[in-house]
Design a protein around this motif. Structure first.
Motif, short mmCIF file in Angstrom:
data_model
loop_
_atom_site.label_atom_id
_atom_site.label_comp_id
_atom_site.label_asym_id
_atom_site.label_seq_id
_atom_site.Cartn_x
_atom_site.Cartn_y
_atom_site.Cartn_z
N ASP A 35 0.72 -1.23 0.07
CA ASP A 35 -0.11 -0.08 -0.01
C ASP A 35 0.75 1.54 0.01
O ASP A 35 0.25 2.41 -0.04
N LYS A 94 3.68 1.18 -4.82
CA LYS A 94 4.18 0.33 -5.71
C LYS A 94 3.58 0.29 -7.18
O LYS A 94 4.05 0.61 -8.26
N THR A 95 2.39 -0.23 -7.20
CA THR A 95 1.78 -0.47 -8.35
C THR A 95 1.33 0.80 -8.94
O THR A 95 1.53 1.02 -10.12
N SER A 96 1.14 1.97 -8.26
CA SER A 96 0.63 3.20 -8.68
C SER A 96 2.06 3.82 -9.26
O SER A 96 1.66 4.51 -10.26
N ASP A 154 1.61 14.36 -1.63
CA ASP A 154 0.52 14.94 -1.71
C ASP A 154 -0.38 15.11 -0.56
O ASP A 154 -1.16 15.71 -0.22
P1 GDP Z 1 1.31 -1.17 -3.56
O1 GDP Z 1 0.40 -2.08 -2.64
O2 GDP Z 1 2.67 -0.90 -3.12
O3 GDP Z 1 1.32 -1.45 -4.86
O4 GDP Z 1 0.36 -0.02 -3.34
P2 GDP Z 1 -0.67 0.80 -4.49
O5 GDP Z 1 -0.14 1.38 -5.68
O6 GDP Z 1 -1.64 -0.20 -4.70
O7 GDP Z 1 -1.38 1.92 -3.65
C1 GDP Z 1 -1.94 1.77 -2.37
C2 GDP Z 1 -2.93 3.11 -2.38
O8 GDP Z 1 -2.39 4.02 -2.23
C3 GDP Z 1 -4.01 2.96 -3.43
O9 GDP Z 1 -5.28 3.51 -2.84
C4 GDP Z 1 -3.57 4.18 -4.20
O10 GDP Z 1 -4.19 4.93 -4.65
C5 GDP Z 1 -2.75 5.23 -2.91
N1 GDP Z 1 -1.52 5.71 -3.50
C6 GDP Z 1 -0.44 5.34 -4.24
N2 GDP Z 1 0.25 6.53 -4.62
C7 GDP Z 1 -0.15 7.55 -4.07
C8 GDP Z 1 -0.01 8.95 -3.94
O11 GDP Z 1 1.18 9.26 -4.60
N3 GDP Z 1 -0.67 9.87 -3.25
C9 GDP Z 1 -1.83 9.38 -2.61
N4 GDP Z 1 -2.59 10.38 -2.03
N5 GDP Z 1 -2.18 7.99 -2.88
C10 GDP Z 1 -1.57 7.44 -3.28
#
Ligand code: GDP
Length: 478
Positions: A88, A91-93, A189
């Motif tokens: 969360d 990473k994916t984002s 942000d």
């Molecule tokens: P992962 O588990 O590391 O792959 O994380 P995700 O990419 O799935 O992101 C987890 C959550 O954090 C999602 O709801 C995204 O929309 C949110 N998120 C990711 N990057 C950002 C960011 O730069 N700013 C904000 N506000 N939310 C983010």
């Protein structure tokens, strides 16, 4: 006694008589049924233009890799980046946002296919290749098969959450693989974002950012707002420049399988990351225990390619079976040799599955170091509470001397998970479980890969076992 000439010949897919002849040239007079030692085998293997990898004292795997390139043939190549970090943290984002930063995306249609890796083309004309599977599972799974594909790790840390358990795991995976880290402080942000806290927390893991006097690059980004992605890409290219990444594009292709699956109507499909040479339609290849002839090459934009050079990820059609992620991929001269090697590998894989005793047991480590083949006892320490974890790590790090010592690759509070096992497997480490258990997946993985998990409830016993292992390693005093 180590390996018979016949066996060595089989592993190189060479004729026994050729191997005997080479040995004679080296001044070793043997027949095809006699055994030679590892050092001699290594010389022979090099004479045949292969690289030898010692899996353990008693086993070697002959990589099909060709001889090293002349420095004059090397051309710079794009860096290969893996994104890691806590769940969360984005990473994916971040991978999605970077995918969209491709400058050609607007015109020819962007990156549309998930093939396990993609390449971003920047306005400057430079390129960066990203492994499209975030997290350290894929990273270590590949490493445990001997594939070092990642040049740079981008460590994602959410600025509103700071360093968490999986962040530490990722740091230790990257350190164990000796891959440089760039930190992406994400979610700047968000109202609760505090990047200076993140930088402070990094200090505890010997990661010192530039503004605190170190040389670690840390970039504040927002994946969702697409803030500073260009700065992150610049940092990656800067780090890549320091690494002087080069490859010879003018040779038969060699690479690694990033992803492979069986697809209805298409057969086995694999994504290959070309590491050196150029892969072309029509090439005959070996991939792990499979072989084939390239029928089609497709990139992440769905475009058909005629060829793919170093650091290019490309989907390959034309496999006769499905290899595993992390398997090597090598273009061969002819089909019969490719088939022979694939068959030989399948056979040895079956055999090792049956006889796998694990190379990472404490006893194995002890004897390896006794033989002078290793000078460290790598361990992963997991404990139920922070206090006992620190006590164990401190005591272990005090053991040994300049010649042999314990190396704590990772320590943490909590049960043994899959990440601990893959880390141990890729490094040959022993796992010390103090008042904790392994989850079922971790236990299964440990059994499959022969990773030694040792359970303790008394600190003294941990230290005592480590001491015994080390003393077995200690060079005799004069
Ligand atoms: P992962 O588990 O590391 O792959 O994380 P995700 O990419 O799935 O992101 C987890 C959550 O954090 C999602 O709801 C995204 O929309 C949110 N998120 C990711 N990057 C950002 C960011 O730069 N700013 C904000 N506000 N939310 C983010």
């Amino acid at each position: 006694e180590f390996i018979t000439v016949q066996e060595l010949a089989n592993r190189m897919a060479a004729r026994g008589a050729e191997v005997v002849k080479t040995l004679m040239k080296l001044g070793v007079m043997v027949t095809i049924t006699q055994s030679i030692d590892a050092d001699t085998a290594e010389l022979v293997v090099e004479e045949f233009g292969h690289k030898l990898r010692r899996v353990s004292a008693s086993d070697v795997e002959i990589g099909m890799r060709g001889a090293d390139d002349d420095a004059t043939d090397l051309k710079s190549r794009p860096p290969v980046v893996t994104v890691m970090g806590h769940v969360d943290h984005g990473k994916t984002s971040l991978l999605d946002a970077l995918r969209q930063s491709d400058v050609v995306a607007g015109e020819a249609g962007g990156i549309t296919q998930h093939i396990g890796a993609y390449q971003v083309r920047l306005a400057s004309g430079e390129r960066i290749t990203f492994i499209d599977t975030p997290g350290h599972a894929a990273f270590t799974e590949m490493r445990s098969r001997g594939a070092d594909v990642t040049d740079i790790v981008v460590l994602v840390v959410a600025a509103d959450d700071g360093i968490k358990e999986q962040t530490v795991e990722a740091i230790n995976h990257a350190k164990a693989a000796q891959v440089p880290i760039i930190v992406a402080i994400n979610k700047i942000d968000k109202p609760g974002a505090d990047s200076s806290r993140v930088k402070q927390e990094l200090l505890q893991h010997e990661l010192i950012v530039e503004d605190l006097g170190g040389d670690l690059l840390a970039i504040e980004v927002s994946a969702t707002e697409k803030t500073n992605l260009d700065k992150l890409e610049e940092a990656i290219l800067l780090q890549a420049e320091l690494l002087e990444l080069k490859a010879n594009p003018e040779r038969a292709a060699e690479g690694v399988i990033v992803e492979a699956k069986l697809e209805r109507g298409r057969g086995s499909v694999a994504t290959v990351l070309v590491q050196r040479g150029t892969l072309r339609v029509g090439d005959i290849f070996v991939a792990g225990g499979e072989w084939g002839r390239v029928r089609a090459l497709t990139n992440e934009r769905g475009e058909q390619l005629k060829e793919a050079g170093p650091a290019t990820p490309v989907e390959v059609l034309g496999l006769n079976g499905t290899p595993l992620a992390g398997d090597d991929f090598t273009v061969m001269d002819n089909e019969s040799r490719a088939r022979e090697i694939a068959e030989y590998r399948q056979q040895t894989r079956r055999e090792t599955e049956i006889t796998s005793t694990g190379r990472g047991t404490l006893e194995e480590m002890m004897s390896r170091i006794k033989e002078g083949e290793a000078s460290e006892l790598p361990v992963v320490v997991k404990s139920d509470v922070h206090g006992s974890m620190e006590a164990i790590v401190n005591s272990l790090e005090k053991l040994g001397n300049e010649e042999v010592k314990v190396r704590v690759l990772h320590s943490g509070v909590g049960g043994i998970n899959e990440s601990d096992v893959t880390l141990a497997n890729s490094t040959g480490a022993v796992i010390i479980a103090f008042n904790v258990r392994a989850n079922p997946q971790a236990r299964q993985l440990a059994r499959r890969d022969g990773v030694d998990i040792r359970y303790y409830s008394i600190i003294y016993n941990v230290v005592d076992d480590a001491k015994a292992a080390l003393s077995g390693m200690l060079a005799p005093k004069q």
